[in-house]
Design an enzyme around this catalytic site. Structure first.
Site, PDB file in Angstrom:
ATOM      1  N   LYS A 114      44.553  40.398  52.993  1.00 20.95           N
ATOM      2  CA  LYS A 114      44.897  40.488  51.560  1.00 20.95           C
ATOM      3  C   LYS A 114      45.331  41.913  51.295  1.00 20.95           C
ATOM      4  CE  LYS A 114      44.923  37.951  47.807  1.00 20.95           C
ATOM      5  NZ  LYS A 114      45.153  36.508  47.649  1.00 20.95           N
ATOM      6  N   ASP A 154      50.469  36.849  44.872  1.00 21.02           N
ATOM      7  CA  ASP A 154      49.167  36.590  44.250  1.00 21.02           C
ATOM      8  C   ASP A 154      49.323  37.052  42.794  1.00 21.02           C
ATOM      9  OD1 ASP A 154      46.235  35.791  44.873  1.00 21.02           O
ATOM     10  OD2 ASP A 154      45.960  37.673  43.826  1.00 21.02           O
TER      11      ASP A 154
HETATM   12  P1  NDP Z   1      49.643  35.034  38.115  1.00 23.31           P
HETATM   13  O1  NDP Z   1      49.805  36.505  38.067  1.00 23.31           O
HETATM   14  O2  NDP Z   1      50.851  34.180  38.165  1.00 23.31           O
HETATM   15  O3  NDP Z   1      48.765  34.543  36.867  1.00 23.31           O
HETATM   16  C1  NDP Z   1      47.482  35.051  36.655  1.00 23.31           C
HETATM   17  C2  NDP Z   1      46.946  34.466  35.366  1.00 23.31           C
HETATM   18  O4  NDP Z   1      45.578  34.833  35.235  1.00 23.31           O
HETATM   19  C3  NDP Z   1      47.645  34.992  34.135  1.00 23.31           C
HETATM   20  O5  NDP Z   1      47.616  34.008  33.148  1.00 23.31           O
HETATM   21  C4  NDP Z   1      46.776  36.183  33.767  1.00 23.31           C
HETATM   22  O6  NDP Z   1      46.836  36.548  32.405  1.00 23.31           O
HETATM   23  C5  NDP Z   1      45.399  35.661  34.095  1.00 23.31           C
HETATM   24  N1  NDP Z   1      44.503  36.791  34.394  1.00 23.31           N
HETATM   25  C6  NDP Z   1      44.637  37.695  35.402  1.00 23.31           C
HETATM   26  N2  NDP Z   1      43.655  38.598  35.356  1.00 23.31           N
HETATM   27  C7  NDP Z   1      42.910  38.269  34.292  1.00 23.31           C
HETATM   28  C8  NDP Z   1      41.734  38.811  33.730  1.00 23.31           C
HETATM   29  N3  NDP Z   1      41.147  39.908  34.255  1.00 23.31           N
HETATM   30  N4  NDP Z   1      41.214  38.186  32.650  1.00 23.31           N
HETATM   31  C9  NDP Z   1      41.797  37.056  32.141  1.00 23.31           C
HETATM   32  N5  NDP Z   1      42.903  36.508  32.633  1.00 23.31           N
HETATM   33  C10 NDP Z   1      43.445  37.095  33.691  1.00 23.31           C
HETATM   34  O7  NDP Z   1      48.675  34.740  39.361  1.00 23.31           O
HETATM   35  P2  NDP Z   1      48.450  33.386  40.151  1.00 23.31           P
HETATM   36  O8  NDP Z   1      48.577  32.234  39.240  1.00 23.31           O
HETATM   37  O9  NDP Z   1      49.263  33.441  41.388  1.00 23.31           O
HETATM   38  O10 NDP Z   1      46.930  33.554  40.623  1.00 23.31           O
HETATM   39  C11 NDP Z   1      45.831  33.104  39.826  1.00 23.31           C
HETATM   40  C12 NDP Z   1      44.601  32.968  40.712  1.00 23.31           C
HETATM   41  O11 NDP Z   1      44.862  32.030  41.760  1.00 23.31           O
HETATM   42  C13 NDP Z   1      44.148  34.242  41.419  1.00 23.31           C
HETATM   43  O12 NDP Z   1      42.741  34.221  41.555  1.00 23.31           O
HETATM   44  C14 NDP Z   1      44.789  34.107  42.797  1.00 23.31           C
HETATM   45  O13 NDP Z   1      44.105  34.882  43.776  1.00 23.31           O
HETATM   46  C15 NDP Z   1      44.593  32.616  43.023  1.00 23.31           C
HETATM   47  N6  NDP Z   1      45.462  32.028  44.037  1.00 23.31           N
HETATM   48  C16 NDP Z   1      46.824  32.108  43.931  1.00 23.31           C
HETATM   49  C17 NDP Z   1      47.627  31.510  44.884  1.00 23.31           C
HETATM   50  C18 NDP Z   1      49.101  31.478  44.756  1.00 23.31           C
HETATM   51  O14 NDP Z   1      49.740  30.786  45.567  1.00 23.31           O
HETATM   52  N7  NDP Z   1      49.701  32.119  43.768  1.00 23.31           N
HETATM   53  C19 NDP Z   1      47.035  30.874  46.083  1.00 23.31           C
HETATM   54  C20 NDP Z   1      45.589  30.744  46.037  1.00 23.31           C
HETATM   55  C21 NDP Z   1      44.861  31.344  45.061  1.00 23.31           C
HETATM   56  P3  NDP Z   1      47.493  37.960  31.988  1.00 23.31           P
HETATM   57  O15 NDP Z   1      48.958  37.715  32.071  1.00 23.31           O
HETATM   58  O16 NDP Z   1      46.990  38.200  30.611  1.00 23.31           O
HETATM   59  O17 NDP Z   1      46.994  38.985  32.976  1.00 23.31           O
END
Ligand code: NDP
Length: 434
Positions: A114, A154
């Site tokens: 990571k 991510d």
């Molecule tokens: P994105 O950046 O596309 O979206 C993240 C989302 O989570 C946004 O809506 C963001 O809101 C919110 N968020 C992030 N940090 C916070 C916080 N501290 N408090 C509240 N909301 C928060 O990321 P992904 O959708 O790719 O990833 C989301 C999760 O899924 C993560 O845990 C990632 O590790 C996991 N994941 C992702 C994969 C992938 O293929 N993309 C694969 C496997 C797991 P805001 O815009 O306000 O920050």
């Protein structure tokens, strides 16, 4: 714990895994030999570096870049890059540790890693994001390779950022080998990769419910987040006949009692992905209720899908979900539920699907992207989707195999942890102390 005293997320992730596999290890003491556990919790390599770049006003900015190469026991290091101000060694070490087990569960030959940076993409111009990605690659490129380490996206790193990084990698190495997944379609990306984590999550949910003779059709679903994982989780949940009543970001939660429709989701995606706006803007535009600064977990639902970030669902949220009649919690994000929340779900016999199993569809499809690149072929949408579904169904079956008790109740957390552990541990034992 002493060695990693200032790394709470890493300690949390390791403690959860070790506690859940401990009864299995006691029954199989060979896993206590050759310093296996000590080696498994120590990353093979940590890389930390300075990223200097110039913003639109001509000011020099300095961020920290990282890559954690946790385990190459079963294949090249593999795991996403995260750009978020909360990124530090603890967060990335927990993610790389979890990734190692998740990748093992996919059945594909991928080790765990990571990386990322404390760079905050919010409010940055297109040019600033590009220059940052390029500056980061000036150091990272020397640590990557198709058979060494293959990053992906991510939080804060989507197709745009992956493409900037992959472009700079190609320039610096004069080679087009596959060192990033999640690339654009025209230069080696795979169909279905953007959708894969969200779709895969719902395939896992379907398999979990089917195992109990139920289906998602007609059920109420709450989703947190509104990024990549959340968007495609909402899309697939709707396609399977569920009513999805929430989405969120760090500003708060939108509540839609009638449920999302394809048109509403298209608007949310446009606002978030193209206009880089907030969920509050979406709620305001559609005249929907918005809970400022709150997560969705206080609203009654049958299926909860946390898809935002780590520790976004605590014991109080778990109690509210249980009181609201939740049947299944499946993690789209990595470690969104706190240890106390997970314990509460187990006690209430709520089905709990941990991220390392339920969100493995993203990395599994990245593995399929690597296979396509190696073959110099591109598979059809249907073919990749069918393989993704097959992998999620097989991960479900593996969790049942290792996690089902005599009464037929499945502890998906132990099932996933034990299955992932056995694969990595056997490979490490076979390769000797190294
Ligand atoms: P994105 O950046 O596309 O979206 C993240 C989302 O989570 C946004 O809506 C963001 O809101 C919110 N968020 C992030 N940090 C916070 C916080 N501290 N408090 C509240 N909301 C928060 O990321 P992904 O959708 O790719 O990833 C989301 C999760 O899924 C993560 O845990 C990632 O590790 C996991 N994941 C992702 C994969 C992938 O293929 N993309 C694969 C496997 C797991 P805001 O815009 O306000 O920050």
């Amino acid at each position: 714990a002493q060695r990693n005293a200032h790394q709470p997320e890493f300690i949390q992730a390791v403690s959860e895994v070790v506690a859940s596999i401990w009864p299995f290890i006691e029954r199989h003491p060979r896993y206590l030999q050759h310093g296996l556990l000590e080696r498994l919790v120590e990353p093979e390599r940590l890389i930390q570096f300075r990223v200097s770049w110039v913003d639109d006003r001509g000011q020099v900015r300095v961020n920290r870049g990282y890559r954690i190469q946790h385990s190459s026991a079963i294949g090249p290091f593999k795991g996403g890059m995260r750009f978020h101000p909360s990124v530090d060694l603890s967060v990335l070490k927990f993610l790389a540790f979890e990734q190692t087990f998740k990748n093992a569960l996919t059945t594909l030959p991928m080790g765990g890693g990571k990386g990322g940076s404390d760079f905050d993409p919010k409010g940055k111009s297109e040019g600033e994001v590009m220059r940052f990605c390029q500056a980061l690659m000036l150091e990272l490129y020397r640590h990557l390779g198709a058979n060494t380490d293959v990053p992906a996206g991510d939080i804060g790193v989507g197709g745009r950022e992956v493409s900037y990084m992959a472009g700079m990698m190609k320039k610096l190495t004069n080679s087009a080998e596959c060192v990033f997944t999640g690339k654009g379609l025209s230069f080696g990306g795979s169909l279905i990769r953007p959708e894969a984590t969200g779709y895969g999550l719902l395939y896992f949910v379907e398999a979990t419910l089917a195992h109990r003779g139920q289906s998602l059709a007609g059920m109420t679903v709450s989703v947190s987040g509104s990024g990549n994982v959340a968007q495609y989780a909402i899309e697939k949940a709707m396609a399977l006949g569920a009513r999805v009543i929430t989405a969120s970001d760090s500003g708060g939660t939108v509540y839609d009692p009638d449920g999302f429709t394809p048109d509403k989701l298209a608007r949310l995606m446009e606002l978030k992905n193209e206009q880089r706006k907030r969920v509050a803007d979406y709620a305001h535009e559609l005249g929907l209720e918005f809970f400022t600064g709150r997560t969705p977990w206080h609203l009654p639902t049958q299926v909860a899908l946390p898809c935002a970030t780590q520790n976004e669902l605590d014991a109080e949220d778990a109690a509210a979900l249980i009181a609201g009649g939740v049947l299944l919690v499946a993690e789209g994000a990595n470690m969104p539920s706190s240890a106390a929340a997970i314990q509460a779900f187990h006690q209430a016999r709520v089905l709990f699907a941990p991220g390392k199993a339920a969100n493995a569809g993203g990395v599994a499809t990245s593995g399929l992207e690597m296979s396509q690149n190696a073959q110099r072929l591109g598979w059809s949408r249907e073919e990749v989707d069918a393989r993704l579904k097959g992998i999620m169904t097989s991960i479900h079956a593996t969790c049942v195999r290792y996690g089902q008790d005599e009464e037929g109740h499945v502890n998906y957390e132990s099932g996933a942890n034990i299955a992932g552990f056995v694969k990595v541990a056997d490979a490490m034992l076979a390769q000797g102390v190294c």
